[in-house]
Design an enzyme around this catalytic site. Structure first.
Site, short mmCIF file in Angstrom:
data_model
loop_
_atom_site.label_atom_id
_atom_site.label_comp_id
_atom_site.label_asym_id
_atom_site.label_seq_id
_atom_site.Cartn_x
_atom_site.Cartn_y
_atom_site.Cartn_z
N VAL A 178 0.81 -1.23 0.00
CA VAL A 178 0.00 0.00 0.00
C VAL A 178 0.84 1.27 0.00
O VAL A 178 0.30 2.36 -0.18
CB VAL A 178 -0.99 0.04 1.19
CG1 VAL A 178 -2.01 -1.08 1.09
CG2 VAL A 178 -0.28 0.05 2.53
N ASN B 293 -6.81 -1.37 6.11
CA ASN B 293 -6.39 -2.08 7.32
C ASN B 293 -4.88 -2.28 7.44
O ASN B 293 -4.35 -2.34 8.54
CB ASN B 293 -7.10 -3.44 7.36
CG ASN B 293 -6.49 -4.40 8.36
OD1 ASN B 293 -6.71 -4.27 9.57
ND2 ASN B 293 -5.71 -5.37 7.87
N TYR C 158 3.63 5.94 15.07
CA TYR C 158 2.33 5.23 15.06
C TYR C 158 1.23 6.18 15.55
O TYR C 158 0.15 6.25 14.96
CB TYR C 158 2.43 4.00 15.96
CG TYR C 158 1.28 3.02 15.83
CD1 TYR C 158 1.10 2.28 14.67
CD2 TYR C 158 0.39 2.83 16.88
CE1 TYR C 158 0.06 1.37 14.56
CE2 TYR C 158 -0.66 1.92 16.78
CZ TYR C 158 -0.82 1.19 15.62
OH TYR C 158 -1.85 0.30 15.51
N ALA C 159 1.52 6.93 16.63
CA ALA C 159 0.54 7.89 17.16
C ALA C 159 0.19 8.92 16.09
O ALA C 159 -0.99 9.25 15.89
CB ALA C 159 1.09 8.59 18.39
N LYS D 157 -1.94 7.26 13.22
CA LYS D 157 -3.31 6.89 13.57
C LYS D 157 -4.16 8.11 13.89
O LYS D 157 -5.35 8.16 13.57
CB LYS D 157 -3.31 5.88 14.71
CG LYS D 157 -2.68 4.52 14.33
CD LYS D 157 -3.37 3.86 13.14
CE LYS D 157 -2.88 2.43 12.90
NZ LYS D 157 -3.55 1.78 11.76
P1 NDP Z 1 -0.92 -8.03 11.43
O1 NDP Z 1 0.54 -7.75 11.43
O2 NDP Z 1 -1.41 -9.34 11.92
O3 NDP Z 1 -1.51 -7.81 9.96
C1 NDP Z 1 -1.15 -6.73 9.16
C2 NDP Z 1 -1.06 -7.21 7.73
O4 NDP Z 1 -0.75 -6.07 6.90
C3 NDP Z 1 0.05 -8.24 7.52
O5 NDP Z 1 -0.38 -9.24 6.63
C4 NDP Z 1 1.14 -7.40 6.91
O6 NDP Z 1 2.05 -8.14 6.13
C5 NDP Z 1 0.32 -6.46 6.06
N1 NDP Z 1 1.11 -5.30 5.63
C6 NDP Z 1 2.13 -4.67 6.29
N2 NDP Z 1 2.62 -3.70 5.55
C7 NDP Z 1 1.90 -3.68 4.39
C8 NDP Z 1 1.94 -2.90 3.21
N3 NDP Z 1 2.85 -1.93 3.04
N4 NDP Z 1 1.06 -3.16 2.22
C9 NDP Z 1 0.15 -4.16 2.35
N5 NDP Z 1 0.07 -4.95 3.44
C10 NDP Z 1 0.94 -4.71 4.44
O7 NDP Z 1 -1.59 -6.82 12.25
P2 NDP Z 1 -3.07 -6.59 12.81
O8 NDP Z 1 -4.03 -7.45 12.12
O9 NDP Z 1 -3.01 -6.62 14.28
O10 NDP Z 1 -3.28 -5.07 12.40
C11 NDP Z 1 -4.15 -4.65 11.38
C12 NDP Z 1 -4.46 -3.18 11.57
O11 NDP Z 1 -5.07 -2.99 12.86
C13 NDP Z 1 -3.23 -2.26 11.53
O12 NDP Z 1 -3.55 -1.07 10.84
C14 NDP Z 1 -2.97 -1.97 13.00
O13 NDP Z 1 -2.34 -0.73 13.21
C15 NDP Z 1 -4.41 -1.95 13.54
N6 NDP Z 1 -4.47 -2.15 14.98
C16 NDP Z 1 -4.20 -3.37 15.54
C17 NDP Z 1 -4.26 -3.53 16.91
C18 NDP Z 1 -3.97 -4.81 17.59
O14 NDP Z 1 -3.92 -4.82 18.84
N7 NDP Z 1 -3.79 -5.91 16.88
C19 NDP Z 1 -4.62 -2.40 17.79
C20 NDP Z 1 -4.91 -1.19 17.09
C21 NDP Z 1 -4.84 -1.09 15.74
P3 NDP Z 1 3.44 -8.63 6.84
O15 NDP Z 1 3.03 -9.57 7.93
O16 NDP Z 1 4.20 -9.27 5.73
O17 NDP Z 1 4.09 -7.37 7.39
#
Ligand code: NDP
Length: 261
Positions: free
Chosen positions: A66, A92, A156-157, A160
């Site tokens: 992204v 996401n 990150y702050a 978001k």
């Molecule tokens: P995960 O790391 O489990 O999932 C994130 C996914 O996004 C991974 O598959 C990752 O790939 C992918 N990703 C990373 N960078 C890119 C990129 N440049 N382009 C496309 N895909 C990318 O994290 P979560 O599911 O926990 O998080 C999802 C969202 O929720 C995020 O925005 C996070 O900030 C937000 N969030 C999560 C919280 C939590 O407690 N889990 C709390 C608050 C917010 P790869 O693994 O290869 O990096």
């Protein structure tokens, strides 16, 4: 013709190959959506899309970083060529680098802002024209409690909190075109992003300081699907904290928490 809340709707989920994004993909597919699982990790995206199609749903995996405008535009064009439109975008994909102010390098800052703030901008910009043409669409940005209160890291702050601002700005701009834009701000939710943290004693302390404890992906998914659905037709520009009460309280420790002494 599928049935369900998202029957035959076309839904893009960025970062759909893991954690919360994977849970959204599976839930949208269960509710009849055609899911585009877009992830920087091609194999992860394929695994999720394959699990949906194996269960009788409709899904397509697209490798998409992204942070790169050309990959985002390609992903959206491929979606429109395949399914004719985009009904819902879930912004996401995200990363977390836990860094202090002085510990944040320029590279940390750029990587985090590129992924968590520029990425959602590139994706929304790419889908908006097709939604505007059809005068219908919903965008759900995934923010964080870290955009509301201080808790994790500088970049990150910033990213978001920026997402919450973009949500209000896009809601204003896109409402006349029939497009709603909202954010969900998850609290601490068990996913691969915080796997290391969950193996430390801090995880227990965090859980104890949140009124409803650690979250599960299903808690966040329920809110994301609600805001993406027609049920939320009169809601736009909002950031909904789904955080077990984290942002509504100040925890002053276990002694203070013993009420009615
Ligand atoms: P995960 O790391 O489990 O999932 C994130 C996914 O996004 C991974 O598959 C990752 O790939 C992918 N990703 C990373 N960078 C890119 C990129 N440049 N382009 C496309 N895909 C990318 O994290 P979560 O599911 O926990 O998080 C999802 C969202 O929720 C995020 O925005 C996070 O900030 C937000 N969030 C999560 C919280 C939590 O407690 N889990 C709390 C608050 C917010 P790869 O693994 O290869 O990096």
């Amino acid at each position: 013709m599928s049935t369900g809340r998202f029957a035959d709707q076309v839904i893009i989920v960025t970062g759909g190959g893991s954690g919360l994004g994977e849970d959204y993909c599976l839930a949208f597919a269960r509710e009849g959506g055609h899911v585009i699982c877009a992830d920087i990790d091609r194999d992860a995206a394929i695994r999720v899309a394959d699990s949906i199609t194996a269960a009788g749903g409709i899904a397509m995996a697209v490798k998409c970083d992204v942070t790169k405008a050309d990959e985002v535009d390609h992903m959206v064009q491929k979606t429109i060529r395949t399914y004719g439109r985009v009904d819902v975008l879930i912004n996401n994909a995200g990363i977390i680098r836990r860094r202090s102010l002085v510990g944040t390098t320029e590279e940390d800052w750029d990587r985090e802002i590129d992924t968590d703030l520029k990425g959602p901008f590139l994706c929304a910009r790419a889908v908006a024209p097709s939604m505007m043409e059809r005068r219908k669409g919903a965008i759900v940005n995934i923010s964080s409690v870290a955009g509301i209160v201080g808790c994790i890291s500088t970049a990150y702050a910033a990213s978001k909190a920026g997402i919450n601002g973009l949500t209000r700005q896009w809601a204003l701009e896109l409402a006349p075109h029939g497009i709603r834009v909202n954010s969900v701000a998850p609290g601490y939710t068990a996913t691969p992003i915080n796997e290391k943290l969950r193996q430390t004693p801090a995880a227990t302390q965090i859980g104890e300081s949140i009124p409803l404890g650690w979250g599960k992906p299903a808690h966040i998914t329920a809110a994301v699907l609600f805001l993406a659905a027609d049920e939320a037709a009169y809601i736009t520009g909002q950031t909904l904290a789904v955080d077990g009460g984290l942002t509504t309280t100040v925890d002053l420790g276990p002694d203070y928490r013993t009420f009615d002494r």
